[in-house]
Design a protein around this motif. Structure first.
Motif, PDB file in Angstrom:
ATOM      1  N   ALA A  47      21.194  10.196  -4.991  1.00  0.00           N
ATOM      2  CA  ALA A  47      22.198  11.897  -5.139  1.00  0.00           C
ATOM      3  C   ALA A  47      21.521  11.779  -7.112  1.00  0.00           C
ATOM      4  O   ALA A  47      20.848  13.027  -6.405  1.00  0.00           O
ATOM      5  N   LEU A  48      21.621  11.595  -8.340  1.00  0.00           N
ATOM      6  CA  LEU A  48      20.753  12.373  -8.954  1.00  0.00           C
ATOM      7  C   LEU A  48      19.686  12.440  -8.770  1.00  0.00           C
ATOM      8  O   LEU A  48      19.253  13.700  -9.701  1.00  0.00           O
ATOM      9  N   GLY A  50      18.162  13.734  -6.206  1.00  0.00           N
ATOM     10  CA  GLY A  50      18.230  15.496  -5.242  1.00  0.00           C
ATOM     11  C   GLY A  50      18.891  16.442  -6.174  1.00  0.00           C
ATOM     12  O   GLY A  50      18.588  17.350  -5.991  1.00  0.00           O
ATOM     13  N   ILE A  51      19.778  15.723  -7.327  1.00  0.00           N
ATOM     14  CA  ILE A  51      19.897  16.782  -8.355  1.00  0.00           C
ATOM     15  C   ILE A  51      19.461  17.337  -9.218  1.00  0.00           C
ATOM     16  O   ILE A  51      19.521  18.730  -9.375  1.00  0.00           O
ATOM     17  N   ARG A  55      18.543  21.157  -7.809  1.00  0.00           N
ATOM     18  CA  ARG A  55      19.340  22.155  -8.944  1.00  0.00           C
ATOM     19  C   ARG A  55      18.305  22.963  -9.949  1.00  0.00           C
ATOM     20  O   ARG A  55      18.951  24.388 -10.613  1.00  0.00           O
ATOM     21  N   LEU A 250      21.166  12.118   0.361  1.00  0.00           N
ATOM     22  CA  LEU A 250      21.537  12.839   0.496  1.00  0.00           C
ATOM     23  C   LEU A 250      22.356  13.647   0.275  1.00  0.00           C
ATOM     24  O   LEU A 250      23.444  14.659  -0.027  1.00  0.00           O
ATOM     25  N   MET A 253      25.223  13.431  -2.116  1.00  0.00           N
ATOM     26  CA  MET A 253      24.204  15.174  -3.247  1.00  0.00           C
ATOM     27  C   MET A 253      25.276  15.999  -3.232  1.00  0.00           C
ATOM     28  O   MET A 253      25.911  16.931  -3.510  1.00  0.00           O
ATOM     29  N   TRP A 258      26.289  18.563  -5.103  1.00  0.00           N
ATOM     30  CA  TRP A 258      24.953  18.971  -6.329  1.00  0.00           C
ATOM     31  C   TRP A 258      26.086  18.431  -8.367  1.00  0.00           C
ATOM     32  O   TRP A 258      25.412  19.644  -8.521  1.00  0.00           O
ATOM     33  N   PRO A 260      27.329  15.093 -10.463  1.00  0.00           N
ATOM     34  CA  PRO A 260      26.892  14.043 -10.902  1.00  0.00           C
ATOM     35  C   PRO A 260      28.595  13.213  -9.989  1.00  0.00           C
ATOM     36  O   PRO A 260      28.176  12.748  -9.900  1.00  0.00           O
ATOM     37  N   ALA A 263      29.079  13.658  -6.836  1.00  0.00           N
ATOM     38  CA  ALA A 263      28.371  12.930  -5.798  1.00  0.00           C
ATOM     39  C   ALA A 263      28.700  11.063  -6.044  1.00  0.00           C
ATOM     40  O   ALA A 263      28.286  10.719  -5.395  1.00  0.00           O
TER      41      ALA A 263
END
Length: 325
Positions: A47-48, A50-51, A55, A250, A253, A258, A260, A263
């Motif tokens: 997830a991080l 994807g962020i 972003r 995903l 996230m 979006w 941290p 998530a």
């Protein structure tokens, strides 16, 4: 205000439930929570990843492929060098190369970012399947590091302070990435190129450079997530061993909007679902078919995506190629 109050009530309710459960069955509760942390580690790292990408305005559905390649290369590095530190670095480097490939296709060639990510996912699946050799043995895996005194705290100690290095690193990264995104100039520029790249360009921010760097960093973190699977969680490699974790990341996230910290909370929820189905199987509960128990994390993914994707607002310029005027 009402939403914040509801969140605090939910947290208090979960804490009370854990406390009551620990009083009734301390060993089972501790094992379940410790498993939740372990199961959530690759999800929060994904997830991080994807962020960082999204972003800055680049869709990244290639997290699955980045994780798989990181897992494979980290495994091979462990087999042939016997050095776990070098193996982790190899996994991170492989993720960076995958991130660079995604950035080149999405930003420079201006390919559709969904197609770019799909290409990398297929490439990773086929390459790792083709080059994988059965019978390779590793030199061990990363083991838990017990933090004195803190690890002796009831319930919290064994769960949070007796973990392997990548698990600790994932918890640190949640805080670091949050500060980086929302408390630094770098984070402001990253969010600016993801929301309004033309406005960012007019004040002197290099949109292309920012996107490249963020996508590569995202790839590095995804590679670390893959390294977690082969170097810390399992200690070996199997074909397609990511098993959809990149896609679940995903969902984590998006569920976390979006951010941290959001998530991380979502990753813990999914990790708990995984830990619960594992615990059911471990306890030998036969009243529920094991196929249905194994479906729990994926059912949760569908429910979350159906209920929250429409409500979560992604960065405004996500998926839009940028051309400097």
């Amino acid at each position: 205000m009402v939403r914040q109050r509801s969140s605090w009530l939910l947290i208090a309710g979960v804490a009370a439930l854990i406390f009551v459960s620990y009083g009734a069955t301390p060993a089972v509760t501790t094992a379940l929570l410790a498993s939740t942390i372990r199961q959530s580690t690759p999800l929060i790292l994904g997830a991080l990843s994807g962020i960082f990408c999204e972003r800055s305005g680049v869709i990244n559905i290639a997290i699955e492929g980045m994780m798989l390649m990181g897992a494979f290369v980290g495994f091979l590095a462990n087999v042939y060098t016997g050095n776990l530190f070098l193996a982790v670095l190899a996994a991170i480097l492989m993720g960076a190369l995958m991130g660079l490939a995604h950035a080149f296709m999405s930003i420079t060639l201006k390919m559709d970012q969904i197609i770019s990510g799909t290409v990398l996912n297929i490439l990773a699946l086929e390459l790792t399947g083709f080059f994988y050799q059965q019978g390779l043995t590793t030199q061990g895996k990363l083991t838990p590091i017990r933090i004195p005194v803190l690890a002796d705290i009831p319930l919290i100690g064994p769960v949070l302070f007796n973990n392997p290095p990548i698990t600790y690193l994932s918890l640190v990264l949640v805080v670091v990435v949050h500060i980086l995104l929302f408390r630094t100039v770098w984070g402001l520029r990253t969010r600016a190129v993801g929301e309004h790249p033309k406005a960012a360009d007019t004040v002197g921010i290099d949109v292309i450079r920012m996107r490249y760097i963020n996508v590569i960093i995202g790839g590095m973190i995804a590679g670390l997530a893959g390294g977690y699977l082969t170097l810390e969680a399992v200690g070996s490699f199997e074909r397609a061993m990511t098993n959809g974790r990149g896609f679940v990341a995903l969902a984590v996230m998006i569920f976390g909007k979006w951010t941290p910290l959001g998530a991380w909370g979502a990753a813990l929820l999914f990790g708990f679902a995984n830990a619960l189905q594992t615990q059911f199987q471990f306890l030998g509960i036969s009243t529920i078919p094991h196929q249905f128990v194994g479906m729990l994390p994926y059912i949760l993914t569908i429910v979350v995506l159906a209920g929250f994707v429409g409500r979560a607002r992604p960065p405004a310029a996500i998926g839009q190629p940028y051309e400097k005027e």
